[in-house]
Design an enzyme around this catalytic site. Structure first.
Site, PDB file in Angstrom:
ATOM      1  N   ARG A  27       8.151  56.453  94.954  1.00 23.56           N
ATOM      2  CA  ARG A  27       8.936  57.290  94.047  1.00 23.56           C
ATOM      3  C   ARG A  27      10.435  57.295  94.356  1.00 23.56           C
ATOM      4  O   ARG A  27      11.256  57.262  93.427  1.00 23.56           O
ATOM      5  CB  ARG A  27       8.349  58.707  94.007  1.00 23.56           C
ATOM      6  CG  ARG A  27       7.032  58.764  93.237  1.00 23.56           C
ATOM      7  CD  ARG A  27       6.301  60.063  93.463  1.00 23.56           C
ATOM      8  NE  ARG A  27       5.827  60.183  94.822  1.00 23.56           N
ATOM      9  CZ  ARG A  27       5.318  61.289  95.346  1.00 23.56           C
ATOM     10  NH1 ARG A  27       5.225  62.372  94.613  1.00 23.56           N
ATOM     11  NH2 ARG A  27       4.891  61.301  96.595  1.00 23.56           N
ATOM     12  N   TYR A  40      -9.671  53.289  92.657  1.00 28.08           N
ATOM     13  CA  TYR A  40      -9.958  52.133  91.786  1.00 28.08           C
ATOM     14  C   TYR A  40     -11.175  51.386  92.334  1.00 28.08           C
ATOM     15  O   TYR A  40     -11.822  51.847  93.270  1.00 28.08           O
ATOM     16  CB  TYR A  40      -8.702  51.256  91.650  1.00 28.08           C
ATOM     17  CG  TYR A  40      -7.635  51.968  90.839  1.00 28.08           C
ATOM     18  CD1 TYR A  40      -7.847  52.263  89.497  1.00 28.08           C
ATOM     19  CD2 TYR A  40      -6.441  52.383  91.424  1.00 28.08           C
ATOM     20  CE1 TYR A  40      -6.893  52.944  88.750  1.00 28.08           C
ATOM     21  CE2 TYR A  40      -5.481  53.070  90.682  1.00 28.08           C
ATOM     22  CZ  TYR A  40      -5.719  53.346  89.347  1.00 28.08           C
ATOM     23  OH  TYR A  40      -4.794  54.031  88.605  1.00 28.08           O
ATOM     24  N   GLN A  99       0.188  42.771  93.666  1.00 31.92           N
ATOM     25  CA  GLN A  99      -1.018  43.571  93.874  1.00 31.92           C
ATOM     26  C   GLN A  99      -1.989  43.299  92.729  1.00 31.92           C
ATOM     27  O   GLN A  99      -1.603  43.348  91.560  1.00 31.92           O
ATOM     28  CB  GLN A  99      -0.686  45.065  93.906  1.00 31.92           C
ATOM     29  CG  GLN A  99      -1.910  45.896  94.266  1.00 31.92           C
ATOM     30  CD  GLN A  99      -1.677  47.386  94.189  1.00 31.92           C
ATOM     31  OE1 GLN A  99      -1.455  47.930  93.113  1.00 31.92           O
ATOM     32  NE2 GLN A  99      -1.744  48.058  95.322  1.00 31.92           N
TER      33      GLN A  99
HETATM   34  C1  LIG Z   1       4.799  55.744  88.668  1.00 35.70           C
HETATM   35  C2  LIG Z   1       3.874  55.343  89.793  1.00 35.70           C
HETATM   36  C3  LIG Z   1       3.163  54.150  89.684  1.00 35.70           C
HETATM   37  C4  LIG Z   1       2.306  53.749  90.728  1.00 35.70           C
HETATM   38  N1  LIG Z   1       1.655  52.551  90.635  1.00 35.70           N
HETATM   39  C5  LIG Z   1       0.872  52.115  91.657  1.00 35.70           C
HETATM   40  C6  LIG Z   1       0.265  50.836  91.628  1.00 35.70           C
HETATM   41  O1  LIG Z   1       0.408  50.055  90.687  1.00 35.70           O
HETATM   42  N2  LIG Z   1      -0.503  50.486  92.695  1.00 35.70           N
HETATM   43  C7  LIG Z   1      -0.651  51.300  93.802  1.00 35.70           C
HETATM   44  O2  LIG Z   1      -1.317  50.911  94.757  1.00 35.70           O
HETATM   45  N3  LIG Z   1      -0.076  52.498  93.849  1.00 35.70           N
HETATM   46  C8  LIG Z   1       0.708  52.925  92.827  1.00 35.70           C
HETATM   47  N4  LIG Z   1       1.345  54.127  92.923  1.00 35.70           N
HETATM   48  C9  LIG Z   1       1.236  54.904  94.173  1.00 35.70           C
HETATM   49  C10 LIG Z   1       2.417  54.573  95.097  1.00 35.70           C
HETATM   50  O3  LIG Z   1       2.469  53.198  95.438  1.00 35.70           O
HETATM   51  C11 LIG Z   1       2.379  55.396  96.403  1.00 35.70           C
HETATM   52  O4  LIG Z   1       1.185  55.085  97.095  1.00 35.70           O
HETATM   53  C12 LIG Z   1       2.460  56.899  96.158  1.00 35.70           C
HETATM   54  O5  LIG Z   1       3.386  57.200  95.120  1.00 35.70           O
HETATM   55  C13 LIG Z   1       2.920  57.631  97.435  1.00 35.70           C
HETATM   56  O6  LIG Z   1       4.154  57.126  97.907  1.00 35.70           O
HETATM   57  P1  LIG Z   1       5.577  57.873  97.655  1.00 35.70           P
HETATM   58  O7  LIG Z   1       5.427  59.260  98.206  1.00 35.70           O
HETATM   59  O8  LIG Z   1       6.588  57.059  98.406  1.00 35.70           O
HETATM   60  O9  LIG Z   1       5.819  57.908  96.175  1.00 35.70           O
HETATM   61  C14 LIG Z   1       2.174  54.559  91.889  1.00 35.70           C
HETATM   62  C15 LIG Z   1       2.883  55.763  91.968  1.00 35.70           C
HETATM   63  C16 LIG Z   1       3.734  56.157  90.945  1.00 35.70           C
HETATM   64  C17 LIG Z   1       4.499  57.447  91.098  1.00 35.70           C
END
Ligand SMILES: Cc1cc2nc3c(=O)[nH]c(=O)nc-3n(C[C@H](O)[C@H](O)[C@H](O)COP(=O)(O)O)c2cc1C
Length: 361
Positions: free
Chosen positions: A326, A175, A100
């Site tokens: 997560r 972003y 990404q």
């Molecule tokens: C620690 C952390 C780092 C993340 N880093 C990115 C990232 O680099 N790029 C991105 O698009 N989303 C990032 N996200 C968002 C996740 O990819 C995802 O969209 C969001 O956590 C919801 O999904 P989940 O409920 O499965 O955690 C991050 C989320 C967390 C918790």
């Protein structure tokens, strides 16, 4: 066998199952964005544990777009060899890995705090979305914007040279791509602002710049904030998000991961309090809207924790893949556990204060 373990074709390659590790910032790089063995091991572990498609953490394409000091970088050719170790490790384990790439715009905290060239799409006084890093950004001019578009293309070329299976544009979460798309942050009166056609010019040109630098069949993907989840003020609507999705598909983007643009506290809370199945899949209605206006494979991200919920999403046709973040931080072996028959929901729930519900059949 669950539909979740059926292979799927994305661009020019096949993925062994429907699970995508959504991009997750590693917090492991040095100040210039170089990765080391710990990052390779982290990604290798996910591949060895059956994750079908792994998105790396976001990597900045120019120093002016760096948010965290330990964020990955892909801003020059010196980074290629480090990432080659990562792609080899994943391929040896039978996985797929996509990088990404991002510019953080007004959220470029490191650029702001270290005296870098800190820029915004528009400088909006009193904006609830503008972070306070103790310095004011300057508004980007045409030359800055063209330079960033070109840098996305050059970064994608490096991504291909490093052996990744594809490149993903970070087009979500407030972003830079989101900042151009949303009228909350984009108040420009030139060709980059105003009408939707103008606001999406940036992402279309970014996709075009990438396509020029990589092989014709090299997969170009996007994580797209298809709407702003905010109750008040100007916002990117889902109708507009669907038009953007259609437009990037026309530009050659072959896979769209559906997420949010800007969000308010209500949405943030929804993502943070996934305590029962009814609260999962926070952006599912948006996925259905995007499905209706596009033909490329889609993945849905945001709060999915249990297999029956995920299976229903795939079977309903709302998405082809399920992206999770997560749960894989807490349990890198989650997909393997599920494949081997322990179908209890992601352990991630417990930390959210919820109770685990009975296992899926
Ligand atoms: C620690 C952390 C780092 C993340 N880093 C990115 C990232 O680099 N790029 C991105 O698009 N989303 C990032 N996200 C968002 C996740 O990819 C995802 O969209 C969001 O956590 C919801 O999904 P989940 O409920 O499965 O955690 C991050 C989320 C967390 C918790």
């Amino acid at each position: 066998m669950s539909v979740l373990f059926e292979p799927v074709r994305i661009g020019n390659f096949e993925v062994r199952n429907r699970f995508v590790r959504s991009a997750t910032y590693f917090a492991l790089s040095d100040i210039d964005g170089f990765i080391g063995q710990a990052s390779v091991d982290l990604i290798r572990t996910l591949a060895e544990n059956d994750v079908g498609l792994i998105m790396t953490g976001y990597a900045y394409i120019l120093k002016s777009g760096q948010s965290f000091p330990d964020m990955n970088g892909i801003q020059d050719d010196d980074h290629i060899s480090g990432y080659q170790k990562m792609t080899k490790a994943v391929h040896d384990a039978g996985g797929r890995v996509v990088m990404q790439i991002a510019h953080c715009g007004i959220a470029s905290e490191t650029a702001a705090r270290t005296g870098g060239d800190y820029m915004a799409v528009s400088v909006v006084d009193g904006s609830p979305d503008a972070p306070d890093y103790g310095v004011k950004p300057r508004e980007m001019n045409d030359e800055d914007i063209e330079k960033i578009i070109e840098a996305f293309g050059q970064a994608a070329r490096r991504v291909q040279e490093a052996g990744f299976d594809g490149v993903q544009i970070h087009g979500a979460h407030g972003y830079l791509v989101s900042q151009f798309l949303s009228p909350r942050s984009n108040q420009r009166e030139d060709k980059w602002g105003g009408s939707l056609e103008n606001r999406m010019r940036f992402v279309i040109e970014v996709a075009g710049s990438i396509k020029k630098q990589v092989d014709q069949d090299f997969p170009v993907m996007i994580k797209l904030g298809v709407r702003d989840y905010v109750k008040e003020g100007p916002r990117l609507t889902i109708e507009e998000g669907a038009e953007v999705a259609r437009a990037v598909e026309k530009e050659g983007v072959c896979f769209i991961e559906i997420s949010n643009g800007f969000q308010d506290n209500t949405n943030r809370k929804a993502l943070l309090s996934v305590t029962k199945p009814e609260k999962e899949a926070v952006f599912l209605p948006s996925a259905r809207d995007i499905r209706a206006s596009t033909t490329v494979p889609l993945s849905l991200v945001g709060g999915m924790r249990s297999l029956p919920v995920m299976e229903d999403i795939i079977k309903s046709g709302a998405a082809d893949c399920i992206s999770i973040c997560r749960p894989l931080i807490r349990e890198p072996g989650l997909i393997k556990r599920w494949r081997e028959g322990d179908t209890r929901p992601a352990d991630c729930m417990k930390r959210m204060g919820g109770n685990l519900w009975p296992a899926a059949s």
